[in-house]
Design a protein around this motif. Structure first.
Motif, PDB file in Angstrom:
ATOM      1  N   PRO A  11       0.791  -1.280   0.082  1.00 52.85           N
ATOM      2  CA  PRO A  11       0.014   0.087  -0.097  1.00 52.85           C
ATOM      3  C   PRO A  11       0.648   1.153  -0.005  1.00 52.85           C
ATOM      4  CG  PRO A  11      -0.188  -0.975   2.125  1.00 52.85           C
ATOM      5  CD  PRO A  11       0.629  -1.964   1.265  1.00 52.85           C
ATOM      6  N   PHE A  12       2.197   1.270   0.212  1.00 51.51           N
ATOM      7  CA  PHE A  12       2.957   2.352   0.561  1.00 51.51           C
ATOM      8  C   PHE A  12       3.601   2.484  -0.622  1.00 51.51           C
ATOM      9  CE2 PHE A  12       5.333  -1.085   1.656  1.00 51.51           C
ATOM     10  CZ  PHE A  12       6.789  -1.063   0.942  1.00 51.51           C
ATOM     11  N   LEU A  13       3.484   1.835  -1.745  1.00 53.40           N
ATOM     12  CA  LEU A  13       4.105   2.021  -3.149  1.00 53.40           C
ATOM     13  C   LEU A  13       3.409   2.912  -3.918  1.00 53.40           C
ATOM     14  CD1 LEU A  13       5.335  -1.519  -3.725  1.00 53.40           C
ATOM     15  CD2 LEU A  13       6.627   0.170  -2.778  1.00 53.40           C
ATOM     16  N   SER A  14       3.901   3.513  -4.848  1.00 53.46           N
ATOM     17  CA  SER A  14       3.346   4.431  -5.846  1.00 53.46           C
ATOM     18  C   SER A  14       2.967   3.635  -6.970  1.00 53.46           C
ATOM     19  CB  SER A  14       4.332   5.554  -6.341  1.00 53.46           C
ATOM     20  OG  SER A  14       5.320   5.047  -7.326  1.00 53.46           O
ATOM     21  N   PRO A  15       2.116   3.998  -8.105  1.00 57.09           N
ATOM     22  CA  PRO A  15       1.805   3.281  -9.164  1.00 57.09           C
ATOM     23  C   PRO A  15       3.045   2.768  -9.824  1.00 57.09           C
ATOM     24  CG  PRO A  15       0.266   4.985  -8.955  1.00 57.09           C
ATOM     25  CD  PRO A  15       1.338   5.423  -7.780  1.00 57.09           C
ATOM     26  N   ALA A  16       3.927   3.850 -10.055  1.00 58.27           N
ATOM     27  CA  ALA A  16       5.388   3.244 -11.035  1.00 58.27           C
ATOM     28  C   ALA A  16       5.898   2.170 -10.158  1.00 58.27           C
ATOM     29  CB  ALA A  16       6.045   4.396 -11.092  1.00 58.27           C
ATOM     30  N   GLU A  17       6.057   2.264  -8.699  1.00 60.06           N
ATOM     31  CA  GLU A  17       6.871   1.311  -7.955  1.00 60.06           C
ATOM     32  C   GLU A  17       6.103   0.019  -8.220  1.00 60.06           C
ATOM     33  OE1 GLU A  17       8.847   3.828  -4.467  1.00 60.06           O
ATOM     34  OE2 GLU A  17       6.775   3.601  -4.503  1.00 60.06           O
ATOM     35  N   ARG A  18       4.562   0.139  -8.263  1.00 60.19           N
ATOM     36  CA  ARG A  18       3.591  -1.201  -8.175  1.00 60.19           C
ATOM     37  C   ARG A  18       4.065  -1.740  -9.700  1.00 60.19           C
ATOM     38  NH1 ARG A  18      -0.407   1.897  -5.492  1.00 60.19           N
ATOM     39  NH2 ARG A  18      -0.351   1.020  -3.446  1.00 60.19           N
ATOM     40  N   ARG A  19       4.191  -0.986 -10.716  1.00 55.84           N
ATOM     41  CA  ARG A  19       4.376  -1.565 -12.112  1.00 55.84           C
ATOM     42  C   ARG A  19       5.715  -2.461 -11.924  1.00 55.84           C
ATOM     43  NH1 ARG A  19       2.001   3.146 -13.516  1.00 55.84           N
ATOM     44  NH2 ARG A  19       3.890   4.358 -13.850  1.00 55.84           N
ATOM     45  N   VAL A  20       6.994  -1.634 -11.262  1.00 54.30           N
ATOM     46  CA  VAL A  20       7.888  -2.415 -11.146  1.00 54.30           C
ATOM     47  C   VAL A  20       8.057  -3.746 -10.671  1.00 54.30           C
ATOM     48  CG1 VAL A  20      10.447  -2.207 -10.371  1.00 54.30           C
ATOM     49  CG2 VAL A  20       9.278  -0.386 -11.543  1.00 54.30           C
ATOM     50  N   VAL A  21       7.219  -3.676  -9.592  1.00 55.93           N
ATOM     51  CA  VAL A  21       7.209  -4.997  -8.359  1.00 55.93           C
ATOM     52  C   VAL A  21       6.581  -6.037  -9.327  1.00 55.93           C
ATOM     53  CG1 VAL A  21       5.232  -4.379  -7.051  1.00 55.93           C
ATOM     54  CG2 VAL A  21       7.175  -5.768  -6.065  1.00 55.93           C
ATOM     55  N   HIS A  22       5.241  -5.810  -9.965  1.00 48.78           N
ATOM     56  CA  HIS A  22       4.599  -6.678 -10.514  1.00 48.78           C
ATOM     57  C   HIS A  22       5.013  -7.303 -11.638  1.00 48.78           C
ATOM     58  CE1 HIS A  22       1.297  -6.183  -7.698  1.00 48.78           C
ATOM     59  NE2 HIS A  22       1.234  -4.932  -8.089  1.00 48.78           N
ATOM     60  N   ALA A  23       6.089  -6.535 -12.152  1.00 48.13           N
ATOM     61  CA  ALA A  23       6.900  -7.161 -13.407  1.00 48.13           C
ATOM     62  C   ALA A  23       8.022  -8.111 -12.976  1.00 48.13           C
ATOM     63  CB  ALA A  23       7.716  -6.058 -14.112  1.00 48.13           C
ATOM     64  N   LEU A  24       8.465  -8.279 -11.569  1.00 53.78           N
ATOM     65  CA  LEU A  24       9.255  -9.330 -10.931  1.00 53.78           C
ATOM     66  C   LEU A  24       8.781 -10.519 -10.886  1.00 53.78           C
ATOM     67  CD1 LEU A  24      10.915  -6.864  -8.162  1.00 53.78           C
ATOM     68  CD2 LEU A  24      11.868  -7.229 -10.574  1.00 53.78           C
ATOM     69  N   GLN A  29       9.578 -10.517  -5.210  1.00 54.86           N
ATOM     70  CA  GLN A  29       8.733  -9.254  -5.011  1.00 54.86           C
ATOM     71  C   GLN A  29       8.798  -9.125  -3.569  1.00 54.86           C
ATOM     72  OE1 GLN A  29       4.882  -9.941  -6.407  1.00 54.86           O
ATOM     73  NE2 GLN A  29       5.557 -10.131  -8.667  1.00 54.86           N
ATOM     74  N   ALA A  30       8.892  -9.868  -2.479  1.00 58.23           N
ATOM     75  CA  ALA A  30       8.754  -9.480  -1.226  1.00 58.23           C
ATOM     76  C   ALA A  30      10.074  -8.876  -0.979  1.00 58.23           C
ATOM     77  CB  ALA A  30       8.458 -10.513  -0.181  1.00 58.23           C
TER      78      ALA A  30
END
Length: 200
Positions: A11-24, A29-30
């Motif tokens: 929840p503390f991640l920005s939309p851009a950070e979420r895009r990066v983590v979901h691509a991993l 990811q954790a």
């Protein structure tokens, strides 16, 4: 350094950070999330800005960069490292690198060591000291992170490991290392040639 949480909540991640983590890959990811959480806490403590206004996104070379209120924080250098159980982050006004290496990784490190450590460095480390092998690897990895180069290739071999206890690296670098349980944490600060008070 902190113990890595088990859940990759974001929840503390920005939309851009979420895009990066979901691509991993799922297994990474954790670890990635835990590293960014710690980095945001450091920026918050240093600059007194809300963590929600801090982003940590990868540069083209993969190294992390800090954005505050949507803009770059050019005077801050950030490095992050993580293992399955720990995460570390370092924030400094000069180039910095941090790395974690478990002593249980010493056998894998030894297999790759010829690409990273010189014969003299291998003699310094020895063949039957897992904590020394993990420490040497962590120091080299932290140094190439500070230099923003890669561990494989000529860059790592060009950084001379002169001592482990205390850790000493060649060039304009200050090194520190700690061991906690089965993990070695290395921190390297690399000064630019124009830094005041240092010989050219």
């Amino acid at each position: 350094m902190a113990r890595r949480p088990g859940s990759p909540t974001t929840p503390f991640l920005s939309p851009a950070e979420r895009r990066v983590v979901h691509a991993l890959p799922a297994w990474r990811q954790a670890e990635w999330v835990a590293g960014r959480r710690l980095a945001k806490q450091l920026v918050h403590e240093l600059l007194s800005v809300p963590e929600a206004d801090v982003e940590v996104l990868p540069r083209e070379d993969g190294s992390p960069r800090v954005l505050v209120f949507g803009g770059p924080a050019p005077t801050l250098h950030l490095s992050i490292s993580h293992t399955a159980h720990h995460v570390a982050a370092a924030l400094a006004p000069e180039p910095v690198g941090v790395d974690l290496c478990g002593t249980d990784s010493a056998a894998a490190v030894r297999r790759a060591a010829d690409h990273v450590l010189s014969p003299g460095e291998l003699s310094l480390v020895g063949s039957d000291r897992p904590e020394a092998m993990a420490g040497a690897w962590a120091l080299k990895e932290a140094a190439v992170k500070a230099d923003r180069t890669g561990i494989f290739g000529p860059a790592a071999r060009g950084i001379e490991l002169l001592g482990l206890r205390p850790p000493v690296l060649g060039g304009r670098r200050r090194a520190m290392a700690w061991r906690t349980g089965d993990t070695v944490l290395a921190l390297v600060l690399a000064r630019a040639a124009s830094s005041p008070g240092l010989p050219a």
